[in-house]
Motif scaffolding. Structure first.
Motif, PDB file in Angstrom:
ATOM      1  N   ARG A   1      -3.770   8.246   3.129  1.00  8.40           N
ATOM      2  CA  ARG A   1      -3.004   8.700   1.994  1.00  8.40           C
ATOM      3  C   ARG A   1      -1.692   8.210   2.160  1.00  8.40           C
ATOM      4  O   ARG A   1      -1.142   8.261   3.202  1.00  8.40           O
ATOM      5  N   VAL A   2      -1.052   7.459   1.200  1.00  7.62           N
ATOM      6  CA  VAL A   2       0.257   7.220   1.061  1.00  7.62           C
ATOM      7  C   VAL A   2       0.971   7.927   0.025  1.00  7.62           C
ATOM      8  O   VAL A   2       0.578   7.536  -1.204  1.00  7.62           O
ATOM      9  N   HIS A   3       1.678   8.753   0.329  1.00  9.13           N
ATOM     10  CA  HIS A   3       2.425   9.584  -1.115  1.00  9.13           C
ATOM     11  C   HIS A   3       3.992   9.336  -0.893  1.00  9.13           C
ATOM     12  O   HIS A   3       4.488   9.451   0.256  1.00  9.13           O
TER      13      HIS A   3
ATOM     14  N   LYS B   1       1.245  10.119  -5.549  1.00 14.74           N
ATOM     15  CA  LYS B   1       0.153   9.892  -4.788  1.00 14.74           C
ATOM     16  C   LYS B   1      -0.300   8.617  -4.940  1.00 14.74           C
ATOM     17  O   LYS B   1      -1.410   8.263  -5.517  1.00 14.74           O
ATOM     18  N   SER B   2       0.230   7.657  -4.241  1.00 13.89           N
ATOM     19  CA  SER B   2      -0.170   6.014  -4.748  1.00 13.89           C
ATOM     20  C   SER B   2      -1.640   5.725  -3.948  1.00 13.89           C
ATOM     21  O   SER B   2      -2.317   5.140  -4.748  1.00 13.89           O
ATOM     22  N   VAL B   3      -1.764   6.281  -2.911  1.00 12.49           N
ATOM     23  CA  VAL B   3      -3.336   6.042  -2.219  1.00 12.49           C
ATOM     24  C   VAL B   3      -3.756   7.548  -1.991  1.00 12.49           C
ATOM     25  O   VAL B   3      -2.703   8.372  -1.206  1.00 12.49           O
ATOM     26  N   ASP B   4      -4.866   8.058  -2.327  1.00 15.70           N
ATOM     27  CA  ASP B   4      -5.095   9.375  -2.071  1.00 15.70           C
ATOM     28  C   ASP B   4      -6.278   9.604  -1.391  1.00 15.70           C
ATOM     29  O   ASP B   4      -7.350  10.135  -2.186  1.00 15.70           O
ATOM     30  N   GLY B   5      -6.834   9.468  -0.210  1.00 17.40           N
ATOM     31  CA  GLY B   5      -7.960   9.534   0.513  1.00 17.40           C
ATOM     32  C   GLY B   5      -8.671   8.090   0.415  1.00 17.40           C
ATOM     33  O   GLY B   5      -9.766   8.333  -0.338  1.00 17.40           O
TER      34      GLY B   5
ATOM     35  N   SER C   1      -2.973  -1.960 -12.484  1.00 14.99           N
ATOM     36  CA  SER C   1      -1.627  -1.541 -11.913  1.00 14.99           C
ATOM     37  C   SER C   1      -1.503  -0.178 -12.026  1.00 14.99           C
ATOM     38  O   SER C   1      -1.939   0.698 -12.641  1.00 14.99           O
ATOM     39  N   GLY C   2      -0.967   0.200 -10.717  1.00 13.51           N
ATOM     40  CA  GLY C   2      -0.860   1.675 -10.620  1.00 13.51           C
ATOM     41  C   GLY C   2      -2.116   2.447  -9.777  1.00 13.51           C
ATOM     42  O   GLY C   2      -2.089   3.617  -9.599  1.00 13.51           O
ATOM     43  N   SER C   3      -2.990   1.611  -9.508  1.00 14.48           N
ATOM     44  CA  SER C   3      -4.284   2.150  -8.856  1.00 14.48           C
ATOM     45  C   SER C   3      -4.048   2.374  -7.501  1.00 14.48           C
ATOM     46  O   SER C   3      -4.964   3.029  -6.915  1.00 14.48           O
ATOM     47  N   GLY C   4      -2.949   1.697  -6.802  1.00 14.51           N
ATOM     48  CA  GLY C   4      -2.772   1.932  -5.448  1.00 14.51           C
ATOM     49  C   GLY C   4      -3.288   0.932  -4.560  1.00 14.51           C
ATOM     50  O   GLY C   4      -3.084   1.098  -3.459  1.00 14.51           O
ATOM     51  N   LYS C   5      -3.736  -0.210  -5.138  1.00 15.60           N
ATOM     52  CA  LYS C   5      -4.283  -1.213  -4.491  1.00 15.60           C
ATOM     53  C   LYS C   5      -3.271  -1.932  -3.348  1.00 15.60           C
ATOM     54  O   LYS C   5      -3.396  -2.424  -2.435  1.00 15.60           O
TER      55      LYS C   5
END
Lengths: 388, 384, 344
Positions: B50-52, B61-65, B82-86
């Motif tokens: 998770r990267v918030h 919540k860019s990366v959420d689990g 874009s914005g999916s957290g990749k």
């Protein structure tokens, strides 16, 4: 050219009706040239020019979509700005509905702006952030001094609905919209005056895949509904294949091939077209192993300041011969509806069969006036099947 | 915030791997990854990452689990819009999430990242730094902005080499020339002294690759490596990455929005949406038997170069979600044409877990697998 | 443009410098003409006679006529201008019958009031201004850039806020406030500093002693600006992709900042520095007046209050020259610092 200028100054463009004789082409471009001068030295003399567009001849027929593809620096965007007369051509002739518009001034172009509109690539920078959507989309009415039936606001709301936006968002600002929605706003603005020709420069390349499809479909629907003619400029060959009826492939300021979609993609004649098509990664993992078809061009596109002699593609072409270095191949019809500028086309009869055998790769590269420096040593060769 | 920020904990805490601390507030119960503190067998294993980013507007919540594994010699493609957290995922793995794009406040990062038996998030940051460039390296999207404009290419490669190798400048320079030669830059002994702006886009990306590979990293992360390039140059770079991977045998993560690039390079594909993984599996499965409506949407949206397709594209309606207000339940539910297929209100209330749907193939969808297979084969696939 | 990268050869650079110097000469010509018009033509229109101004308190019509003759004020304006420009290069003679004053080149004019040529007055004042500017510059660059860098790296901390508040105060407080305050404290109350300015080569201790306060005061003003500029630039650069690349290579934060971020931060700082120094060399009017330093600024003030037109003209020309040269140097330096900038 001076004749053209004289004529264009005298001709008054009539009000969107009764052109002298109904032309079969909506837009006719002949020998279009745009050079951007480079100045150098103590006295700022003109020492050369970026030959962005160097002799384009093509027609755009009413109701069709002409796709224009090419890599960066091939002059496709400059071409778009020339035919919408956002740039002044250095030479050649542009006719719209039979009228010479090559050198029309801003004032003389104004009535034509109703018929020719442009959609830009970047939905973020092409909308003024301080204006509401209503103001942006109604700008063409104000500029042309037109009051549509039912009032400007109603017309704008209809336009917003047409492009799939909520008409109640009339008073919102661009930053409240996503990229795809902004591109729709740009399209609504372009369509406000019911143009005949829409030139779209990379209309979807700044958008995400799922949004890109929405906009492609929208452009499609609008064409059916409003009978629009499109010139779509893009670097994405998949998008171009999907949207175009005919396609022009550009390389270093020239059209190298102009053909209808099916024949271009199924049997490209110009080696550059073939290489370009084969370079596109295919979204199909099962075809990954099948790389024998891929032609890997080496090196980069040479500088448009001093393009190679003869055929501009000869420095990277695996079929290049001495003739290609010396003589520029004309764009000629090799089959019905297919124009190609090549001495030794693929999928067609060789245009110069008596030509000496292909120059060796090293020689071709060595003598290439490759100002980019990288062209040197970039032996053009087909690397089909290499890297196994 | 009641929970300690993991970055802070990582800096002060012991270097030894340990069980993850209590998850950040606001997580759905049951979403906590199985408390696997044991070192995994995979070369790279990411567990519940998770990267918030705290911002004035709320928690992004860019990366959420996110969880996945990757073996050496294999390539994982992370696909998303874009914005999916990749991209943030890659920065999280590399320990580069401090990048100031979300303002002054520090990113909150939790989960586990195991590289070759070592957990990185709880490790000493200095140790992670030393791994960077040596064991894991990155290729960025835009080489013009990713290379320092004031230093020569050679100097930047030499620097990358000398951080990790105690050699003199001459040896390092020789190595730099060697690497430039390997990535196909003509006259490398001359071009080594050029500045980035003196290279063309393709050459710059080659130089960037040379710099990433100068230390023979075991994990290479390529973030949109060809997006800024022309198609003929893209083909060259994809070819180069593939060849180099074979030669060096490293694990590669390719992050891209382009399904064509993924199909060219990846063995496995991970599809991200709204900071979460919606589908993961072998490339062929994801392309031919996709098990998530968002994957169908991506495939349907994409114009095909290899087919003369006169049919309309099948776009996904609406826009990607804001990472501050990720929809409850399945993040994709507002755009999903099948959101009402599962019973009740589950798609809107319960977050679907990633469940196996085949061999090494996972999908996070509430619909029954038979239903999904039916929709794909009967409704979607024929139109593509 | 791809491929258009022929490195700037020495010939290109030389051509560029020549072109720029030519522009500087033209610029100075315009400045001279403008100043000349302001001081010698406008007063005439306004009904006053430059000769009266030159004469000072003398009101004897014969003496005024003598001055008019000697300085050539009766000549047409263009002739006067031509004589002035000629004097710059070959010197000139002011003559009224037997009363001859020789003014060797470069003749910036003749101050009738002090009965001196202008040029020696200027050359006497320059070292003072130069000492002041150079010392202050050293202080403010070191202090300002350091404070800015630290503020940027500790963005939002107490240090950052304090430094930026002090910087804001520094920018806002005028010299005649900080200067007089420092004088009141250090000179009058504590009596640490006393005496007149002495040239460096004559008395180093006195030189240093009289300059310390002006240096600090002036540096405080500029350091504030530089700190803010450095902070803003640094913050922007820390978000650049190449900083992320540097971190990804595994470099320590010290190297990332010291080598990668600082290198780029210098570019705007150097630009501003060149322009500030150029302007400052033309005379730090307030500082020099406050601390009673006999530099160009004080010369300007004195000559203005005494309506000594030739001196004002000389100082103006000098100031313009410094600014033009500084601009040229900045542009050349820019190409040295940033390899992307091509000259020509």
């Amino acid at each position: 050219m001076s004749d053209a200028r004289a004529v264009s100054e005298n001709v008054k463009i009539p009000e969107q009706s009764s052109p002298p004789e109904p032309p079969d082409a909506l837009l006719k471009v002949e020998g279009l040239v745009k050079h951007f001068p480079i100045r150098k030295g103590l006295l700022r003399r003109e020492t050369g020019a970026v030959q962005a567009v160097d002799g384009l001849t093509f027609d755009v027929r009413p109701g069709e979509t002409l796709g224009v593809v090419g890599e960066s620096g091939c002059g496709k965007s400059t071409m778009g700005r020339l035919i919408t007369r956002l740039l002044e051509p250095t030479g050649g002739k542009i006719e719209f509905q039979g009228h010479d518009i090559t050198h029309l001034g801003v004032g003389a172009m104004r009535p034509l702006r109703r018929d020719v509109q442009m959609i830009f690539q970047d939905p973020y920078s092409s909308l003024n952030p301080r204006h509401t959507i209503g103001t942006i989309v109604s700008a063409p009415f104000r500029l042309q001094g037109i009051t549509p039936e039912g009032g400007v606001k109603k017309e704008v709301q209809q336009l917003l609905e047409l492009v799939g936006l909520n008409p109640e968002h009339y008073n919102r600002y661009p930053h409240e919209f996503s990229g795809g929605q902004r591109q729709r706003i740009g399209i609504a603005r372009a369509l406000a005056l019911k143009p005949k020709l829409v030139v779209a420069d990379e209309p979807v390349s700044a958008l995400d895949v799922s949004i890109q499809a929405q906009v492609v479909n929208l452009l499609d629907d609008l064409q059916d509904e409003l009978g629009l003619t499109y010139v779509i400029i893009a670097h994405d060959l998949s998008v171009i294949r999907h949207v175009s009826d005919r396609i022009a492939v550009m390389y270093l300021g020239k059209i190298v091939e102009l053909a209808d979609r099916a024949s271009l993609y199924e049997s490209p004649m110009h080696p550059y077209t073939k290489a370009l098509l084969s370079a596109v990664p295919i979204p199909d993992p099962r075809r990954r192993g099948v790389r024998s078809e891929r032609i890997l061009l080496t090196g980069d596109v040479p500088s448009p300041i001093s393009p190679p002699s003869g055929c501009r593609f000869h420095t990277r072409c695996w079929k290049a011969t001495e003739l290609c270095k010396e003589q520029e191949p004309p764009l000629i019809a090799l089959a019905a509806g297919r124009q190609v500028a090549c001495h030794h086309p693929e999928n067609a009869a060789d245009q110069a069969p008596g030509d000496p055998a292909p120059a060796s790769a090293g020689e071709a590269a060595g003598s290439a006036p490759g100002p980019s420096g990288e062209a040197a040593g970039s032996a053009p060769e087909s690397e089909g099947g290499a890297g196994k | 915030m009641s929970n300690p920020d993991k970055t802070g904990a990582a800096q002060s805490g012991p270097a030894a791997p340990e069980a993850p601390e209590a998850p950040l507030s606001g997580l759905v119960p049951g979403e906590v990854a199985e408390a696997g503190s044991a070192a995994p067998s995979a070369f790279l294993e990411v567990r519940d990452l998770r990267v918030h980013f705290p911002t004035d507007d709320g928690l992004v919540k860019s990366v959420d689990g996110l969880s996945f594994q990757l073996e050496k010699g294999r390539t994982l493609g992370i696909v998303g819009e874009s914005g999916s957290g990749k991209s943030v995922t890659s920065l999280g793995i590399m320990g580069l999430h401090t990048a100031g794009q979300y303002g002054r406040r520090k990113a909150r990062i939790s989960g586990e990242v195991w590289l070759d038996g070592k957990e990185l998030l709880t490790a000493d940051p200095d140790e992670v730094r030393r791994l960077g460039g040596r064991y894991m390296a990155m290729i960025f999207q835009d080489p013009l902005s990713a290379l320092h404009p004031y230093y020569t290419i050679g100097r930047q490669i030499v620097e990358a080499y000398r951080v990790h190798h105690d050699v003199d400048k001459k040896t390092a320079r020789k190595r730099a020339v060697e690497m430039l030669d390997r990535v196909g830059i003509p006259q490398p002994d001359k071009r080594v002294d050029s500045y980035p702006h003196e290279f063309s886009g393709g050459m710059r990306q080659r130089a960037m690759i040379a710099m990433s590979l100068v230390n023979n990293p075991e994990l290479l992360i390529a973030d949109e490596p060809t997006t800024a390039l022309d198609v003929t140059v893209q083909a060259q770079i994809l070819d180069l990455i593939r060849d180099l991977q074979k030669e060096f045998g490293s694990a590669v993560i390719v992050i891209t929005h382009d399904l064509g690039v993924v199909a060219e390079l990846a063995d496995d594909i991970l599809v991200m949406y709204g900071g979460r993984c919606v589908e993961r599996g072998p490339a062929e499965k994801v392309f031919y038997e996709p098990q998530h409506p968002y994957t169908w949407g991506l495939l349907g949206s994409m114009p095909r170069i290899d087919r003369d397709q006169t049919e309309r594209l099948i776009p996904v309606k609406g826009s990607p979600p804001s990472l501050i207000n990720i929809p409850d339940g399945c993040a994709f539910n507002p755009r999903c044409p099948y959101a009402d297929v599962p019973d009740g209100d589950r798609t809107r209330t319960v977050r679907p877990e990633l469940r196996p749907v085949g061999e090494r193939h996972f999908s996070a969808c509430h619909m029954a697998q038979e239903e999904r297979t039916r929709i794909w084969t009967e409704e979607i696939a024929p139109k593509l | 443009m791809r491929g258009a990268r022929t490195a700037a050869g020495p010939r290109t650079v030389l051509a560029y410098v020549i072109r720029r110097l030519f522009a500087v000469a033209m610029m100075l010509m315009v400045v001279t003409l403008t100043t000349f018009v302001i001081f010698f033509v406008l007063p005439k229109w306004a009904g006053s006679d430059p000769a009266y101004l030159f004469a000072g308190k003398q009101t004897d019509p014969a003496a005024i006529e003598g001055i008019r003759q000697k300085l050539g004020l009766a000549d047409p304006v263009l002739v006067q201008f031509w004589n002035f420009v000629q004097g710059l290069f070959v010197g000139r003679e002011y003559a009224n019958g037997a009363d001859v004053t020789n003014c060797p080149a470069p003749c910036f004019g003749y101050s009738f009031r002090t009965e001196q040529d202008v040029w020696p007055q200027l050359t006497e004042a320059i070292p003072v201004t130069l000492s002041l500017a150079a010392g202050a510059c050293l202080l403010w660059v070191v202090g300002g850039v350091a404070a800015g860098v630290v503020s940027a790296l500790r963005r939002g901390t107490l240090w950052d806020r304090t430094a930026m508040t002090v910087a804001l105060a520094g920018v806002s407080l005028p010299i005649y406030f900080t200067g007089l305050l420092s004088l009141a404290v250090f000179s009058y109350q504590l009596d640490w500093i006393s005496g007149e300015y002495a040239p460096l080569e004559e008395d180093f201790a006195q030189w240093f002693q009289t300059l310390v306060l002006p240096w600090i005061t002036l540096a405080f003003l500029y350091a504030a600006m530089y700190a803010r500029l450095t902070r803003a630039t640094m913050l922007e650069i820390m978000g650049e992709d190449y900083i992320r690349t540097a971190r990804a290579k595994g470099l320590t934060e010290r190297v990332v900042i010291g080598r990668h971020a600082m290198r780029s931060t210098w570019t705007p700082v150097l630009t501003l520095l060149g322009l500030d120094l150029g302007a400052l060399l033309g005379g730090a009017v307030l500082t020099e007046s406050t601390y009673n330093l006999p530099g160009l600024g004080r010369l300007a003030i004195e000559s203005i209050s005494a309506k000594d037109l030739p001196v004002i003209l000389g100082v103006t020309l000098f100031a313009a020259l410094f600014i033009c040269i500084a601009n040229l140097l900045v542009d050349l330096l820019y190409a040295v610092v940033d390899p992307r900038v091509r000259i020509g």
